[in-house]
Scaffold this active site. Structure first.
Site, short mmCIF file in Angstrom:
data_model
loop_
_atom_site.label_atom_id
_atom_site.label_comp_id
_atom_site.label_asym_id
_atom_site.label_seq_id
_atom_site.Cartn_x
_atom_site.Cartn_y
_atom_site.Cartn_z
N ASP A 260 1.03 -1.32 0.00
CA ASP A 260 -0.07 0.06 -0.08
C ASP A 260 0.96 1.16 0.08
O ASP A 260 2.09 1.17 0.15
CB ASP A 260 -0.87 -0.03 1.32
CG ASP A 260 -1.95 1.33 1.42
OD1 ASP A 260 -2.54 1.46 0.19
OD2 ASP A 260 -1.80 1.86 2.19
N TYR B 184 -0.55 8.28 -2.40
CA TYR B 184 -0.67 7.92 -3.90
C TYR B 184 -1.82 8.79 -4.60
O TYR B 184 -1.66 9.04 -5.79
CB TYR B 184 -0.73 6.48 -4.15
CG TYR B 184 0.75 5.68 -3.94
CD1 TYR B 184 2.05 6.22 -3.48
CD2 TYR B 184 0.68 4.32 -4.34
CE1 TYR B 184 2.85 5.77 -3.10
CE2 TYR B 184 1.99 3.55 -4.07
CZ TYR B 184 2.94 4.52 -3.57
OH TYR B 184 4.20 3.63 -3.38
N GLY B 185 -2.82 8.93 -3.98
CA GLY B 185 -4.05 9.36 -4.43
C GLY B 185 -4.17 10.60 -5.18
O GLY B 185 -4.75 11.00 -5.96
N ASN C 9 -5.81 1.35 -3.36
CA ASN C 9 -6.90 1.26 -4.41
C ASN C 9 -6.43 2.18 -5.35
O ASN C 9 -6.52 1.76 -6.75
CB ASN C 9 -8.25 2.23 -4.03
CG ASN C 9 -9.18 1.21 -3.23
OD1 ASN C 9 -10.43 0.68 -3.60
ND2 ASN C 9 -8.75 1.04 -1.83
N THR C 10 -5.80 2.98 -5.24
CA THR C 10 -4.99 4.08 -6.25
C THR C 10 -4.08 3.13 -6.82
O THR C 10 -3.96 3.12 -8.49
CB THR C 10 -4.31 5.20 -5.61
OG1 THR C 10 -5.45 5.78 -4.60
CG2 THR C 10 -3.93 6.10 -6.72
N GLU D 224 -6.67 9.06 9.44
CA GLU D 224 -5.21 8.62 9.98
C GLU D 224 -5.39 9.61 11.47
O GLU D 224 -4.46 9.21 12.46
CB GLU D 224 -4.37 9.30 9.37
CG GLU D 224 -4.00 8.44 7.85
CD GLU D 224 -2.90 8.39 7.40
OE1 GLU D 224 -1.86 9.04 7.60
OE2 GLU D 224 -2.56 7.70 6.17
N CYS E 145 -11.18 3.19 -1.00
CA CYS E 145 -9.89 3.51 -0.51
C CYS E 145 -9.52 2.88 0.82
O CYS E 145 -10.66 2.50 1.39
CB CYS E 145 -10.27 5.06 -0.33
SG CYS E 145 -8.52 5.63 0.70
N THR E 146 -8.56 2.49 1.18
CA THR E 146 -8.14 1.67 2.12
C THR E 146 -8.53 2.30 3.44
O THR E 146 -8.66 1.51 4.47
CB THR E 146 -6.66 1.69 2.17
OG1 THR E 146 -6.05 2.97 1.90
CG2 THR E 146 -6.15 0.86 1.16
N1 DGL Z 1 -4.20 3.74 -0.19
C1 DGL Z 1 -4.79 4.72 -0.87
C2 DGL Z 1 -5.89 4.31 -1.56
O1 DGL Z 1 -6.49 3.13 -1.16
C3 DGL Z 1 -5.21 5.87 -0.15
C4 DGL Z 1 -3.93 6.95 0.45
C5 DGL Z 1 -3.21 7.53 -0.68
O2 DGL Z 1 -3.80 8.50 -1.19
O3 DGL Z 1 -2.07 6.89 -0.79
O4 DGL Z 1 -6.29 4.69 -2.70
#
Ligand code: DGL
Length: 283
Positions: free
Chosen positions: A11, A43-44, A75-76, A153, A187-188
């Site tokens: 992740d 990452y989003g 997810n991203t 968070e 999204c996680t």
């Molecule tokens: N892990 C990201 C997701 O599920 C969320 C956090 C991020 O933006 O990195 O898309």
């Protein structure tokens, strides 16, 4: 047939621990090698090219631990990088988008599905494609909810600010979609805000909305896929190969790596449900 090697999970940071938690619950005999790219999260908000590049580096890191399978918990990263990784790697991979879409397509009764996620996930339209591949008649409406990640968070699941932000995002979704009965938490981090999202959805849509958790849907699909491929571990002979073979339940022998460990221990307690310390990783 069994395979005692670990499952790799990655992740952008701590959020994928919601997927690791679901995997540990569904697959108690499996060991996980987790990598959270905490130095480069989020990452989003990053481009597809950047997320693909980071994902390749992480897959290489996990393969050095001889993982038998990789779960792209982000997810991203699933939206941007899964196809590229599948084309390049020999190891089987599972993302979270196809499982989340499958669970939503099975449950949606009204013919419209809402998807909430990061800016990158929503822009990629990956959920739309996955949902419409399963049920072409489904109409899919999406809304990026970038403020949800820091709120989760901070542990602000029950905070009035989160309730207000959730109403704001879901009202924007509702203006496009009208009534819907199914909303994918794409999204996680969003499962940690599920109560606030469900309350806001009830208010905005004027009905109960079924929240689809892509983390638990992914764990279900990994269980099935491992069994079909004959890759499951069994408890009796778990040997802990690839590091961490010093006894104890497989979950206790799982390893958690991070590219920056400043807040990992504290956040892991919230996202994974138990305290783990991050081991430093060089990508
Ligand atoms: N892990 C990201 C997701 O599920 C969320 C956090 C991020 O933006 O990195 O898309």
């Amino acid at each position: 047939m069994t395979d005692q090697r670990a499952i790799g999970v990655f992740d952008s940071g701590v959020g994928g621990l919601t997927v690791a938690r679901a995997l540990e619950a569904a697959l108690p005999h499996e060991r996980l090698i987790y990598l959270g790219d905490t130095a480069r999260v989020p990452y989003g908000t990053k481009s597809a090219d950047t997320v693909i590049r980071y994902s390749r580096q992480i897959a290489r890191f996990l393969l050095a631990y001889d993982v038998k399978y990789i779960v792209v918990a982000c997810n991203t990263a699933s939206a941007h990088a899964l196809d590229a990784l599948r084309a390049e790697l020999d190891v089987p991979l599972m993302g979270v988008i196809a499982p989340g879409a499958r669970a939503a397509a099975e449950r949606a009764e009204l013919g419209a599905v809402g998807v909430i996620g990061t800016i990158g996930t929503v822009a990629s339209r990956a959920y739309q494609r996955a949902l419409q591949a399963l049920r072409p008649e489904l109409v899919v409406f999406s809304q990026a909810c970038p403020l949800f990640v820091p709120l989760a968070e901070e542990g602000w699941g029950n905070h009035p600010v989160t309730a207000q932000v959730a109403r704001h995002y879901l009202s924007a979704l509702q203006r496009d979609s009208g009534v819907l009965d199914t909303l994918v938490l794409g999204c996680t981090h969003y499962p940690l805000l599920a109560e606030a999202i469900a309350d806001a959805a009830r208010e905005v849509f004027g009905r109960e909305v079924d929240l689809v958790d892509s983390a638990s849907a992914a764990a279900d699909d990994v269980v099935r896929d491992l069994a079909e491929r004959g890759l499951g571990a069994d408890a009796a002979t778990a040997d802990g190969g690839g590091g961490g073979g010093d006894g104890g339940a497989p979950a206790q022998r799982s390893r958690f790596f991070v590219t920056d460990d400043s807040r990992f221990g504290e956040l892991a307690t919230r996202f994974l449900g138990r305290r783990v310390d991050g081991e430093p990783a060089e990508l």
